[in-house]
Motif scaffolding. Structure first.
Motif, PDB file in Angstrom:
ATOM      1  N   GLY A   2       1.043  -1.464   0.290  1.00  0.00           N
ATOM      2  CA  GLY A   2       0.341   0.042   0.147  1.00  0.00           C
ATOM      3  C   GLY A   2       0.904   1.420   0.035  1.00  0.00           C
ATOM      4  O   GLY A   2       0.371   1.966   0.641  1.00  0.00           O
ATOM      5  N   CYS A   3       1.922   1.174  -0.544  1.00  0.00           N
ATOM      6  CA  CYS A   3       2.665   1.650  -1.266  1.00  0.00           C
ATOM      7  C   CYS A   3       2.332   3.119  -2.101  1.00  0.00           C
ATOM      8  O   CYS A   3       3.323   4.908  -1.044  1.00  0.00           O
ATOM      9  CB  CYS A   3       4.305   1.720  -1.549  1.00  0.00           C
ATOM     10  SG  CYS A   3       3.495   1.665  -3.502  1.00  0.00           S
ATOM     11  N   GLY A   4       1.145   3.737  -2.348  1.00  0.00           N
ATOM     12  CA  GLY A   4       0.871   5.097  -2.669  1.00  0.00           C
ATOM     13  C   GLY A   4       1.145   5.500  -3.108  1.00  0.00           C
ATOM     14  O   GLY A   4       1.790   4.919  -4.462  1.00  0.00           O
ATOM     15  N   ASP A  36       0.737  -1.525  -4.558  1.00  0.00           N
ATOM     16  CA  ASP A  36      -0.411  -1.204  -4.284  1.00  0.00           C
ATOM     17  C   ASP A  36      -1.822  -0.563  -5.550  1.00  0.00           C
ATOM     18  O   ASP A  36      -0.695  -1.717  -6.762  1.00  0.00           O
ATOM     19  CB  ASP A  36       0.108   1.267  -4.533  1.00  0.00           C
ATOM     20  CG  ASP A  36      -1.116   1.743  -3.589  1.00  0.00           C
ATOM     21  OD1 ASP A  36      -1.302   1.626  -2.645  1.00  0.00           O
ATOM     22  OD2 ASP A  36      -2.101   2.181  -4.160  1.00  0.00           O
ATOM     23  N   SER A  67      -1.757   1.039   5.990  1.00  0.00           N
ATOM     24  CA  SER A  67      -2.691   0.930   4.345  1.00  0.00           C
ATOM     25  C   SER A  67      -3.541  -0.555   5.350  1.00  0.00           C
ATOM     26  O   SER A  67      -4.758  -1.194   4.120  1.00  0.00           O
ATOM     27  CB  SER A  67      -1.603   0.202   3.518  1.00  0.00           C
ATOM     28  OG  SER A  67      -0.743  -0.341   3.975  1.00  0.00           O
ATOM     29  N   ARG A 110      -2.024  -6.150  -4.887  1.00  0.00           N
ATOM     30  CA  ARG A 110      -2.670  -6.024  -3.459  1.00  0.00           C
ATOM     31  C   ARG A 110      -1.858  -7.055  -2.072  1.00  0.00           C
ATOM     32  O   ARG A 110      -1.630  -7.500  -2.910  1.00  0.00           O
ATOM     33  CB  ARG A 110      -4.219  -6.698  -3.380  1.00  0.00           C
ATOM     34  CG  ARG A 110      -4.689  -5.957  -4.543  1.00  0.00           C
ATOM     35  CD  ARG A 110      -6.269  -6.735  -5.017  1.00  0.00           C
ATOM     36  NE  ARG A 110      -6.700  -5.921  -3.569  1.00  0.00           N
ATOM     37  CZ  ARG A 110      -7.257  -4.494  -3.513  1.00  0.00           C
ATOM     38  NH1 ARG A 110      -7.984  -3.885  -4.729  1.00  0.00           N
ATOM     39  NH2 ARG A 110      -8.217  -4.552  -2.884  1.00  0.00           N
ATOM     40  N   TYR A 145       8.233   0.062  -8.502  1.00  0.00           N
ATOM     41  CA  TYR A 145       6.554   0.372  -8.203  1.00  0.00           C
ATOM     42  C   TYR A 145       5.412  -0.661  -8.536  1.00  0.00           C
ATOM     43  O   TYR A 145       6.305  -0.451 -10.080  1.00  0.00           O
ATOM     44  CB  TYR A 145       6.518   1.727  -8.224  1.00  0.00           C
ATOM     45  CG  TYR A 145       6.947   2.521  -7.433  1.00  0.00           C
ATOM     46  CD1 TYR A 145       6.974   2.612  -5.839  1.00  0.00           C
ATOM     47  CD2 TYR A 145       8.230   3.265  -7.984  1.00  0.00           C
ATOM     48  CE1 TYR A 145       7.722   3.905  -4.466  1.00  0.00           C
ATOM     49  CE2 TYR A 145       9.543   4.182  -7.484  1.00  0.00           C
ATOM     50  CZ  TYR A 145       8.840   4.548  -5.650  1.00  0.00           C
ATOM     51  OH  TYR A 145       9.475   4.625  -4.776  1.00  0.00           O
TER      52      TYR A 145
END
Length: 242
Positions: free
Chosen positions: A48-50, A69, A110, A91, A87
């Motif tokens: 959930g690194c955004g 993410d 996250s 999920r 990146y």
């Protein structure tokens, strides 16, 4: 049904900027980075690194990060800001990595976004090397149980924080700064039981105090802790199971 993140991605990128919001800057970053430095990790997975903010901070600490993410706009933005970074769309519930791939797994605010928490925690534990750590920053369950109307006025100037249905796991809509996304409320026992079920050992727990910034936000955070930080370590003896 959408969880709101695709629709809110542009507003989130604008809100978070390069340096992050108040909670990250003045509450969560100091203890999170302290645990990273204490561990001296070689590589890390940020689930959930955004838009990649904490991945960039990990690299500055000498850790090689991979960010995952499910929101495509976030991954695109992370790659723009950090062209040499790694990146990937993905999920937390289905991590596309072999067992025991990472010294450190990070879930930085996250877990509240993940519908299948049990599957995600199992996956995070699976990709963690024995001796490695799962580092979690999360909203406290007290705070998420309050919902959108958690501060209620009690007289002309006094407010009280009200929580309700604490033990009922549920998803609710949260709105701020042009965003509208789903957040999950779960009692703390839900998180703890799932982490313990993976054989992980709690090695750090804090409800960190603010270190500066907006004094009104800091005062509220001292009245009701908004955030927590936990570090869970995978025992070395689990090597035999892998």
């Amino acid at each position: 049904m959408s969880d709101g993140w695709n629709e809110s991605a542009a507003a989130w990128i604008a809100e978070i900027g390069e340096s992050g919001d108040w909670g990250r800057n003045f509450v969560l970053d100091p203890p999170m980075l302290a645990r990273v430095r204490e561990g001296r990790y070689r590589n890390a997975l940020d689930v959930g690194c955004g838009e990649g903010r904490f991945c960039r901070m990990l690299r500055a600490e000498g850790v090689t990060p991979v960010g995952v993410d499910p929101t495509e706009a976030f991954i695109e933005r992370a790659r723009q800001r950090d062209p040499t970074g790694d990146y990937r769309l993905g999920r937390g519930e289905t991590l596309d990595f072999p067992d025991a791939s990472f010294d450190l797994v990070v879930a930085y605010l996250s877990l509240i976004d993940i519908p299948d928490l049990e599957a995600a925690i199992a996956e995070m534990a699976r990709v963690l090397r024995p001796g490695g750590a799962l580092l979690i920053a999360n909203l406290t369950s007290f705070f998420t149980a309050g919902g959108a109307t958690n501060w209620s006025q009690m007289g002309a100037s006094e407010h009280q924080f009200v929580i309700d249905r604490y033990l009922d796991e549920r998803v609710e809509w949260a709105s701020w700064a042009g965003l509208r996304v789903q957040n999950w409320h779960r009692p703390l026992s839900r998180y703890m039981s799932l982490l313990l079920a993976q054989g992980l050992r709690l090695t750090f727990f804090a409800e960190p105090e603010p270190t500066g910034g907006d004094p009104d936000k800091a005062a509220q955070c001292r009245r009701v802790p908004i955030y927590l930080v936990m570090e869970w370590r995978k025992p070395l003896e689990q090597t035999a199971r892998l």
